[in-house]
Design a protein around this motif. Structure first.
Motif, PDB file in Angstrom:
ATOM      1  N   ILE A   1      41.958  35.381  42.419  1.00 27.68           N
ATOM      2  CA  ILE A   1      41.573  33.967  42.338  1.00 27.68           C
ATOM      3  C   ILE A   1      42.791  33.101  42.015  1.00 27.68           C
ATOM      4  O   ILE A   1      42.994  32.032  42.604  1.00 27.68           O
ATOM      5  CB  ILE A   1      40.470  33.776  41.288  1.00 27.68           C
ATOM      6  CG1 ILE A   1      39.181  34.479  41.743  1.00 27.68           C
ATOM      7  CG2 ILE A   1      40.196  32.297  41.048  1.00 27.68           C
ATOM      8  CD1 ILE A   1      38.061  34.413  40.745  1.00 27.68           C
TER       9      ILE A   1
ATOM     10  N   GLY B   1      38.068  27.019  48.147  1.00 19.63           N
ATOM     11  CA  GLY B   1      36.959  27.409  47.281  1.00 19.63           C
ATOM     12  C   GLY B   1      35.750  27.872  48.068  1.00 19.63           C
ATOM     13  O   GLY B   1      35.105  28.872  47.711  1.00 19.63           O
ATOM     14  N   LEU B   2      35.419  27.169  49.148  1.00 19.91           N
ATOM     15  CA  LEU B   2      34.294  27.584  49.993  1.00 19.91           C
ATOM     16  C   LEU B   2      34.558  28.958  50.605  1.00 19.91           C
ATOM     17  O   LEU B   2      33.669  29.815  50.644  1.00 19.91           O
ATOM     18  CB  LEU B   2      34.065  26.549  51.098  1.00 19.91           C
ATOM     19  CG  LEU B   2      33.449  25.215  50.657  1.00 19.91           C
ATOM     20  CD1 LEU B   2      33.507  24.201  51.790  1.00 19.91           C
ATOM     21  CD2 LEU B   2      32.008  25.421  50.201  1.00 19.91           C
TER      22      LEU B   2
ATOM     23  N   VAL C   1      34.194  31.677  47.873  1.00 22.98           N
ATOM     24  CA  VAL C   1      32.782  31.883  47.497  1.00 22.98           C
ATOM     25  C   VAL C   1      32.070  32.720  48.548  1.00 22.98           C
ATOM     26  O   VAL C   1      31.367  33.691  48.229  1.00 22.98           O
ATOM     27  CB  VAL C   1      32.087  30.532  47.299  1.00 22.98           C
ATOM     28  CG1 VAL C   1      30.576  30.717  47.205  1.00 22.98           C
ATOM     29  CG2 VAL C   1      32.592  29.847  46.039  1.00 22.98           C
ATOM     30  N   PHE C   2      32.221  32.352  49.819  1.00 23.20           N
ATOM     31  CA  PHE C   2      31.573  33.131  50.879  1.00 23.20           C
ATOM     32  C   PHE C   2      32.168  34.536  50.969  1.00 23.20           C
ATOM     33  O   PHE C   2      31.456  35.495  51.292  1.00 23.20           O
ATOM     34  CB  PHE C   2      31.713  32.414  52.221  1.00 23.20           C
ATOM     35  CG  PHE C   2      30.722  31.300  52.418  1.00 23.20           C
ATOM     36  CD1 PHE C   2      29.389  31.582  52.669  1.00 23.20           C
ATOM     37  CD2 PHE C   2      31.117  29.980  52.343  1.00 23.20           C
ATOM     38  CE1 PHE C   2      28.464  30.554  52.843  1.00 23.20           C
ATOM     39  CE2 PHE C   2      30.207  28.947  52.521  1.00 23.20           C
ATOM     40  CZ  PHE C   2      28.872  29.239  52.773  1.00 23.20           C
TER      41      PHE C   2
ATOM     42  N   GLU D   1      33.169  36.350  48.466  1.00 18.10           N
ATOM     43  CA  GLU D   1      32.527  37.149  47.421  1.00 18.10           C
ATOM     44  C   GLU D   1      31.102  37.509  47.811  1.00 18.10           C
ATOM     45  O   GLU D   1      30.635  38.616  47.554  1.00 18.10           O
ATOM     46  CB  GLU D   1      32.533  36.387  46.102  1.00 18.10           C
ATOM     47  CG  GLU D   1      31.937  37.177  44.956  1.00 18.10           C
ATOM     48  CD  GLU D   1      32.099  36.481  43.623  1.00 18.10           C
ATOM     49  OE1 GLU D   1      31.679  37.048  42.599  1.00 18.10           O
ATOM     50  OE2 GLU D   1      32.645  35.354  43.609  1.00 18.10           O
ATOM     51  N   VAL D   2      30.398  36.572  48.458  1.00 16.36           N
ATOM     52  CA  VAL D   2      29.015  36.841  48.876  1.00 16.36           C
ATOM     53  C   VAL D   2      28.979  37.973  49.899  1.00 16.36           C
ATOM     54  O   VAL D   2      28.203  38.932  49.772  1.00 16.36           O
ATOM     55  CB  VAL D   2      28.380  35.565  49.465  1.00 16.36           C
ATOM     56  CG1 VAL D   2      27.041  35.886  50.120  1.00 16.36           C
ATOM     57  CG2 VAL D   2      28.178  34.523  48.370  1.00 16.36           C
TER      58      VAL D   2
ATOM     59  N   ALA E   1      33.416  35.222  56.195  1.00 21.89           N
ATOM     60  CA  ALA E   1      33.643  34.107  55.269  1.00 21.89           C
ATOM     61  C   ALA E   1      34.393  32.973  55.946  1.00 21.89           C
ATOM     62  O   ALA E   1      34.091  31.788  55.731  1.00 21.89           O
ATOM     63  CB  ALA E   1      34.414  34.594  54.044  1.00 21.89           C
TER      64      ALA E   1
ATOM     65  N   SER F   1      32.218  29.500  56.483  1.00 26.39           N
ATOM     66  CA  SER F   1      32.655  28.404  55.618  1.00 26.39           C
ATOM     67  C   SER F   1      33.187  27.205  56.393  1.00 26.39           C
ATOM     68  O   SER F   1      33.426  26.148  55.798  1.00 26.39           O
ATOM     69  CB  SER F   1      33.730  28.893  54.642  1.00 26.39           C
ATOM     70  OG  SER F   1      34.882  29.348  55.335  1.00 26.39           O
TER      71      SER F   1
ATOM     72  N   HIS G   1      28.109  40.258  37.437  1.00 25.34           N
ATOM     73  CA  HIS G   1      27.969  40.693  38.821  1.00 25.34           C
ATOM     74  C   HIS G   1      28.715  41.998  39.098  1.00 25.34           C
ATOM     75  O   HIS G   1      28.653  42.517  40.211  1.00 25.34           O
ATOM     76  CB  HIS G   1      28.485  39.613  39.776  1.00 25.34           C
ATOM     77  CG  HIS G   1      27.766  38.308  39.648  1.00 25.34           C
ATOM     78  ND1 HIS G   1      26.408  38.184  39.861  1.00 25.34           N
ATOM     79  CD2 HIS G   1      28.203  37.066  39.308  1.00 25.34           C
ATOM     80  CE1 HIS G   1      26.039  36.932  39.671  1.00 25.34           C
ATOM     81  NE2 HIS G   1      27.116  36.234  39.347  1.00 25.34           N
TER      82      HIS G   1
END
Length: 297
Positions: A6, A49-50, A53-54, A56-57, A75, A79, A208
């Motif tokens: 990150i 950031g988007l 996040v995707f 990680e999903v 991702a 995104s 998580h």
């Protein structure tokens, strides 16, 4: 997702934003130079950031889709549209209505007797904006994946040294010299590289992530705790708490402390035992070695 990645992604995105700001020749009227750098910083960090996040999903998906390469591709593609929506709204708020300008120009053309094409509507103009932003977006996503594949390549080149972390893993080496053949890859093992070299002795849920402990190392893997418990063999261990699974060979004895039941492990650590599992754990500890392991009363 580990903290190091990150931080690296943030620094790379910020560097890209400042590079874009420094190469922009024109800027809106009344904007100071600092405002231009701030604009690009917010815009690129939002985009990054988007993507993260995707990423990680999709990294949590089981099977092939959970692999790093597929997670990165998915991702980056998924995104793009949220980023285009966000940056369009951001530009409108700041008084940079590129979308409205495109629609007003096309509307004037249509009023003058011309034909209105697909790009001459709000939806069409937005689709053109998505296409316009796609090349920069994919380049930034590729830039943000460099630390991931660098870590993966580093871990492959040092497989003999347990404790190398890759995407989604944080490894703590216990310093044991023993080494065995890797455990056959199951669902959670596909998220570990290199795979675990010894059976799991403990599994502990941490938000998580799940911390996996063997005789030689400890790792953090991005995975659902209930899924890992379901994948671990019942004949080697059991769940003793909503957040803990323990192998039978790691169990030492049961003790009570302040009316709470604890399972003491062979390494001296204690973990809580839920009432739901108390009787099963007590029976298992007594059955393992009744003369050496004492159950609490």
């Amino acid at each position: 997702m580990n903290r190091n990645y990150i931080i690296q992604a943030f620094l790379l995105a910020l560097a890209a934003a400042w590079l874009l700001a420094s190469t922009q020749i024109q800027r809106p009227d009344s904007w100071p130079l600092a405002g231009l750098y701030l604009y690009w910083s917010i815009r690129i960090l939002l985009e990054a950031g988007l993507f993260v996040v995707f990423l990680e999903v999709f990294a949590r998906l089981p099977g092939a889709l959970g692999q790093t390469r597929w997670s990165v591709v998915l991702a980056a593609v998924v995104s793009l549209v949220p980023f285009a929506l966000a940056v369009t709204a951001f530009d409108l708020i700041l008084g940079l209505p590129e979308l409205n300008e495109m629609v007003r120009t096309s509307a004037s053309t249509a009023a003058a007797g011309g034909t209105q094409s697909v790009g001459q509507t709000h939806i069409g103009s937005f689709l053109l904006e998505v296409i316009y932003l796609s090349d920069n977006h994919f380049v930034l996503c590729a830039l943000l994946t460099i630390p991931l594949f660098f870590q993966a390549g580093h871990s492959k080149s040092s497989e003999t040294a347990p404790g190398t972390a890759t995407f989604g893993d944080e490894i703590e080496s216990a310093g044991h010299p023993e080494a065995e053949k890797p455990v056959p890859e199951s669902g959670y093992q596909r998220h570990l590289e290199p795979p675990l070299t010894m059976p799991v002795l403990r599994a502990e849920a941490q938000e998580h992530y799940v911390r996996l402990t063997t005789a030689t190392e400890k790792r953090m893997v991005l995975y659902r705790f209930n899924d890992i418990v379901a994948e671990l063999p019942d004949q080697t261990g059991m769940q003793v708490h909503r957040s803990h699974w323990v192998a039978y060979e790691a169990m030492a004895r049961l003790v009570k402390d302040d009316s709470r039941l604890w399972l003491e492990l062979t390494d001296g650590e204690r973990i809580p035992v839920s009432r739901k599992y108390a009787e099963d754990v007590r029976g298992k500890v007594d059955a393992l070695a009744p003369d050496a392991k004492r159950a609490a009363t």
